[in-house]
Design an enzyme around this catalytic site. Structure first.
Site, PDB file in Angstrom:
ATOM      1  N   ARG A  16     -18.542 -11.063 -33.626  1.00 31.78           N
ATOM      2  CA  ARG A  16     -17.335 -11.881 -33.769  1.00 31.78           C
ATOM      3  C   ARG A  16     -16.707 -12.082 -32.398  1.00 31.78           C
ATOM      4  O   ARG A  16     -16.750 -11.208 -31.540  1.00 31.78           O
ATOM      5  CB  ARG A  16     -16.325 -11.204 -34.690  1.00 31.78           C
ATOM      6  CG  ARG A  16     -16.661 -11.297 -36.157  1.00 31.78           C
ATOM      7  CD  ARG A  16     -15.533 -10.748 -37.025  1.00 31.78           C
ATOM      8  NE  ARG A  16     -15.305  -9.327 -36.822  1.00 31.78           N
ATOM      9  CZ  ARG A  16     -14.309  -8.802 -36.130  1.00 31.78           C
ATOM     10  NH1 ARG A  16     -13.403  -9.587 -35.577  1.00 31.78           N
ATOM     11  NH2 ARG A  16     -14.177  -7.501 -35.991  1.00 31.78           N
ATOM     12  N   TYR A  46     -23.465 -16.734 -35.741  1.00 35.39           N
ATOM     13  CA  TYR A  46     -23.596 -15.310 -36.054  1.00 35.39           C
ATOM     14  C   TYR A  46     -22.478 -14.785 -36.946  1.00 35.39           C
ATOM     15  O   TYR A  46     -21.304 -15.027 -36.698  1.00 35.39           O
ATOM     16  CB  TYR A  46     -23.606 -14.490 -34.759  1.00 35.39           C
ATOM     17  CG  TYR A  46     -24.048 -13.055 -34.960  1.00 35.39           C
ATOM     18  CD1 TYR A  46     -25.394 -12.718 -34.856  1.00 35.39           C
ATOM     19  CD2 TYR A  46     -23.156 -12.050 -35.268  1.00 35.39           C
ATOM     20  CE1 TYR A  46     -25.826 -11.417 -35.041  1.00 35.39           C
ATOM     21  CE2 TYR A  46     -23.579 -10.748 -35.462  1.00 35.39           C
ATOM     22  CZ  TYR A  46     -24.912 -10.430 -35.344  1.00 35.39           C
ATOM     23  OH  TYR A  46     -25.329  -9.146 -35.547  1.00 35.39           O
ATOM     24  N   LYS A  95     -14.798 -13.019 -43.170  1.00 32.33           N
ATOM     25  CA  LYS A  95     -13.488 -12.701 -42.583  1.00 32.33           C
ATOM     26  C   LYS A  95     -12.548 -13.913 -42.592  1.00 32.33           C
ATOM     27  O   LYS A  95     -11.350 -13.773 -42.810  1.00 32.33           O
ATOM     28  CB  LYS A  95     -13.651 -12.197 -41.144  1.00 32.33           C
ATOM     29  CG  LYS A  95     -14.631 -11.055 -40.970  1.00 32.33           C
ATOM     30  CD  LYS A  95     -14.215  -9.794 -41.701  1.00 32.33           C
ATOM     31  CE  LYS A  95     -15.101  -8.621 -41.302  1.00 32.33           C
ATOM     32  NZ  LYS A  95     -14.826  -7.388 -42.036  1.00 32.33           N
ATOM     33  N   HIS A 125      -8.649  -5.601 -45.887  1.00 30.14           N
ATOM     34  CA  HIS A 125      -9.878  -5.123 -45.251  1.00 30.14           C
ATOM     35  C   HIS A 125     -10.161  -3.715 -45.775  1.00 30.14           C
ATOM     36  O   HIS A 125     -10.010  -2.726 -45.064  1.00 30.14           O
ATOM     37  CB  HIS A 125      -9.678  -5.127 -43.732  1.00 30.14           C
ATOM     38  CG  HIS A 125     -10.920  -4.887 -42.949  1.00 30.14           C
ATOM     39  ND1 HIS A 125     -10.908  -4.278 -41.715  1.00 30.14           N
ATOM     40  CD2 HIS A 125     -12.224  -5.177 -43.211  1.00 30.14           C
ATOM     41  CE1 HIS A 125     -12.132  -4.194 -41.246  1.00 30.14           C
ATOM     42  NE2 HIS A 125     -12.948  -4.733 -42.127  1.00 30.14           N
ATOM     43  N   SER A 137     -13.093  -0.194 -37.396  1.00 36.82           N
ATOM     44  CA  SER A 137     -14.515  -0.068 -37.098  1.00 36.82           C
ATOM     45  C   SER A 137     -14.823   1.317 -36.535  1.00 36.82           C
ATOM     46  O   SER A 137     -13.955   1.992 -35.972  1.00 36.82           O
ATOM     47  CB  SER A 137     -14.936  -1.146 -36.101  1.00 36.82           C
ATOM     48  OG  SER A 137     -14.211  -1.011 -34.887  1.00 36.82           O
ATOM     49  N   CYS A 182     -15.474   4.046 -38.108  1.00 35.04           N
ATOM     50  CA  CYS A 182     -14.840   5.143 -38.845  1.00 35.04           C
ATOM     51  C   CYS A 182     -15.590   5.512 -40.120  1.00 35.04           C
ATOM     52  O   CYS A 182     -15.052   6.188 -40.992  1.00 35.04           O
ATOM     53  CB  CYS A 182     -13.389   4.794 -39.170  1.00 35.04           C
ATOM     54  SG  CYS A 182     -12.301   4.773 -37.736  1.00 35.04           S
ATOM     55  N   ASP A 218     -16.164  -3.563 -47.874  1.00 32.27           N
ATOM     56  CA  ASP A 218     -15.491  -4.220 -46.746  1.00 32.27           C
ATOM     57  C   ASP A 218     -14.165  -4.888 -47.098  1.00 32.27           C
ATOM     58  O   ASP A 218     -13.204  -4.772 -46.351  1.00 32.27           O
ATOM     59  CB  ASP A 218     -16.434  -5.264 -46.136  1.00 32.27           C
ATOM     60  CG  ASP A 218     -15.958  -5.770 -44.785  1.00 32.27           C
ATOM     61  OD1 ASP A 218     -15.374  -4.975 -44.023  1.00 32.27           O
ATOM     62  OD2 ASP A 218     -16.173  -6.960 -44.474  1.00 32.27           O
ATOM     63  N   ARG A 224     -27.369  -6.193 -37.646  1.00 31.41           N
ATOM     64  CA  ARG A 224     -26.868  -6.253 -39.021  1.00 31.41           C
ATOM     65  C   ARG A 224     -27.985  -6.340 -40.057  1.00 31.41           C
ATOM     66  O   ARG A 224     -29.119  -6.724 -39.758  1.00 31.41           O
ATOM     67  CB  ARG A 224     -25.970  -7.480 -39.186  1.00 31.41           C
ATOM     68  CG  ARG A 224     -24.712  -7.456 -38.337  1.00 31.41           C
ATOM     69  CD  ARG A 224     -23.665  -6.556 -38.929  1.00 31.41           C
ATOM     70  NE  ARG A 224     -22.472  -6.448 -38.108  1.00 31.41           N
ATOM     71  CZ  ARG A 224     -21.275  -6.108 -38.588  1.00 31.41           C
ATOM     72  NH1 ARG A 224     -21.128  -5.862 -39.879  1.00 31.41           N
ATOM     73  NH2 ARG A 224     -20.248  -6.014 -37.785  1.00 31.41           N
TER      74      ARG A 224
END
Length: 619
Positions: free
Chosen positions: A77, A218, A227, A247, A269, A271, A298, A390
């Site tokens: 991103r 991407y 998102k 989120h 992120s 975590c 997510d 990914r």
């Protein structure tokens, strides 16, 4: 201009008008209406194998799976190129990039003019959430990327079913182009995009329910249902319509008596969010009958029912997970999920036609082709897989998928959990006094920097609600929406804070994490049921050692528990003072309650200081 596969029963006048207008602007060689069928998915994948965009993996090792390699400039991103183009700059707030809608369109319309020459314009109707759910939302994405189409097939309910269910309803308009038109006779490349980082734009027009993406192919830059729609646009809709777009992962926790509670949890992120979403409890728990199921990893959309009880859906139909670090120790359910029917992006290719990444099980391969198509061995100085590599896989393949995953009603929410990555200060588990204190705790959570690229190492990066890059409007108004939302709920779910990453003086983690997090989750669920004990402390309610189920982990002593749960009053006073930086940034729209709660917490800490200075274990 040729239109292919146009739906016979297309009745949405706005959709027909918009597609025609975009086709006239983008000038593709043909317009293809996607139906979401297996035949369509397989055909597009085969076409991308022929064009070099996809590599078909060994069907014996990864059935119906493919590898894609992106351009090195197009791997994640692009937050600095992501804009909220609200009419008023104050509505975007200081944590978002803002540009006036007219000014942004003056920049992008010349770029979009003819941007799809030589390419197919794909029209992708999709539904975010179960079709037929009152919580779901419709969108239509126009794109010139077949890679986007097949990923949207896995990540959303797309095609003919979505178009039929949408009927004449409103939808979010999503326009995407890789930004690389083809002149007559020009050869294409495996991963078309605009290689110049400054020529990538991810743009949201909240008042128009409109998303434009240009220059990137991407992930969240191009899969506009993710998102862009599910958080940035949906958060503005949620505020207007009195619901929450968050989120958050969603898990179900079933006890041996068959009762199940659902918990929503937000983590920034790095975590362990996906690991938590697909957790396998310790053997002592599973033997007794405890189960953890996955609704989402997510994003969660949450609405009150007629009685004011919150219900949540996962608006996505698949997982778009980070591959590096995923293995059978950290997340066996994820590894089983991606065993087939999966699209991998920017991982390594082994000599036997399988995939590999750093942190995968077993020894590294003696030789592989890395994510940039170069030879790689364990002696290579570069990574075999990109750190943001990914996998895209259907959620239905997950062994832990919840049986209510596709229920239009959603699942009832019993608790919220928020957690960042903190080496110190924040204890393992804590329950907020009430909804308002929970909002304050979520608003001020953050993670300590572990790489200089993101700031000074050890510096706390605040990430309110794990939504800093994803809120579609002013973060101060976002806090206010959460506070107001809680006032309208007869019995709001309880709110908890966790921290799996506290370290000892030697730098080692004090808590083992992964499946052992079930012990904390069990306490959370039982607190939500009113069955588990806790002790009131200056910052919230906390468990004693004997309140946690230690079966199978008896070597974790009471002293170990005190180390991971202790509150240093002086450090916490400094912690609360450091939160002012965020509050000052949001000051013009910061709810007054935030300041009042801050003062109450400081008062609690000062009073406790008079009784006991420095480190104060709770046991």
């Amino acid at each position: 201009m040729k239109h292919v596969n146009t739906p016979i029963n297309l009745t949405n006048a706005e959709l027909k008008k918009w597609v025609s207008k975009m086709a006239e602007l983008c000038k593709p060689s043909q317009v293809y209406w996607c139906n979401g069928s297996d035949e369509e998915y397989n055909r597009l994948c085969n076409e991308m194998v022929e064009s070099g965009t996809f590599i078909r993996l060994n069907p014996e090792k990864r059935p119906n799976s493919f590898l894609a390699r992106s351009h090195p400039s197009d791997v994640a991103r692009v937050e600095d190129r992501t804009y909220i183009c609200s009419l008023a700059p104050g509505d975007a707030g200081p944590t978002n990039n803002w540009m006036a809608p007219r000014e942004m369109k003056e920049i992008l319309e010349p770029k979009l003019n003819g941007c799809m020459r030589g390419r197919t314009m794909y029209v992708v109707p999709f539904c975010m959430g179960p079709i037929g759910s009152s919580i779901s939302q419709f969108g239509v994405q126009i794109t010139d990327s077949p890679y986007v189409v097949v990923n949207m097939n896995l990540m959303t309910r797309m095609g003919a079913r979505a178009l039929e269910a949408m009927g004449n309803r409103e939808f979010v308009h999503c326009l995407h182009s890789v930004g690389m038109p083809l002149t007559e006779g020009q050869a294409d490349v495996p991963w078309p995009c605009s290689p110049d980082p400054k020529d990538k734009y991810i743009v949201h027009f909240p008042e128009e329910r409109l998303i434009w993406s240009y220059g990137s192919g991407y992930g969240g830059n191009a899969l506009l249902g993710k998102k862009c729609l599910a958080l940035r646009i949906a958060s503005t809709l949620a505020r207007e319509q009195n619901w929450l777009a968050e989120h958050m992962l969603i898990v179900g926790v079933e006890s041996p008596d068959g009762k199940k509670d659902y918990v929503c949890a937000a983590f920034p992120s790095a975590c362990g969010k996906t690991n938590f979403a697909m957790m396998i409890p310790p053997k002592a728990f599973t033997d007794e009958g405890w189960k953890v199921t996955t609704v989402g990893d997510d994003i969660a959309w949450i609405k009150p029912d007629e009685q004011g009880r919150l219900h949540a859906i996962n608006p996505e139909a698949g997982f778009f997970g980070v591959a590096p670090g995923t293995n059978f120790s950290t997340n066996p359910n994820a590894m089983h999920t991606i065993s087939a029917n999966t699209i991998f992006t920017n991982v390594a290719l082994t000599d036997d036609g399988d995939v590999w990444w750093e942190g995968m099980d077993g020894e590294p391969p003696a030789h592989a082709i890395d994510w940039q198509g170069k030879d790689w061995t364990p002696a290579s100085e570069t990574k075999a897989a990109h750190p943001n590599a990914r996998f895209t896989a259907p959620a239905a393949q997950c062994p832990s998928i919840d049986d209510q995953f596709d229920d239009p009603k959603g699942v009832p929410v019993s608790a919220f959990i928020f957690g960042g990555r903190r080496n110190s200060v924040v204890p393992l588990i804590m329950q907020s006094f009430n909804w308002s204190f929970g909002v304050y705790m979520a608003a001020t959570m953050g993670s300590e920097m572990t790489a200089a690229a993101f700031g000074n190492i050890g510096e706390v990066r605040r990430d309110p609600f794990a939504m800093l890059p994803f809120s579609g409007y002013h973060m101060g108004d976002y806090f206010g929406h959460w506070l107001n939302f809680g006032r309208q709920i007869p019995e709001p779910p309880r709110i908890f804070s966790v921290n799996w990453f506290r370290k000892g003086e030697d730098g080692s983690f004090l808590w083992p994490g992964f499946g052992e997090n079930m012990r904390v989750l069990k306490w959370v669920v039982e607190r939500a049921r009113g069955k588990s004990k806790g002790v009131e402390m200056p910052l919230g309610w906390m468990p004693k050692y004997e309140h946690i189920d230690w079966r199978g982990m008896e070597d974790f002593t009471e002293a170990d528990f005190e180390n991971v749960m202790s509150i240093n009053r002086d450090l916490w006073i400094k912690e609360i003072a450091s939160q002012d930086e965020l509050f000052f940034k949001l000051y013009d729209r910061l709810p007054k309650e935030m300041t009042f709660i801050r003062e109450l917490l400081l008062s609690n800490l000062w009073r406790s200081n008079k009784k006991k200075k420095a480190v104060a274990p709770i046991s």
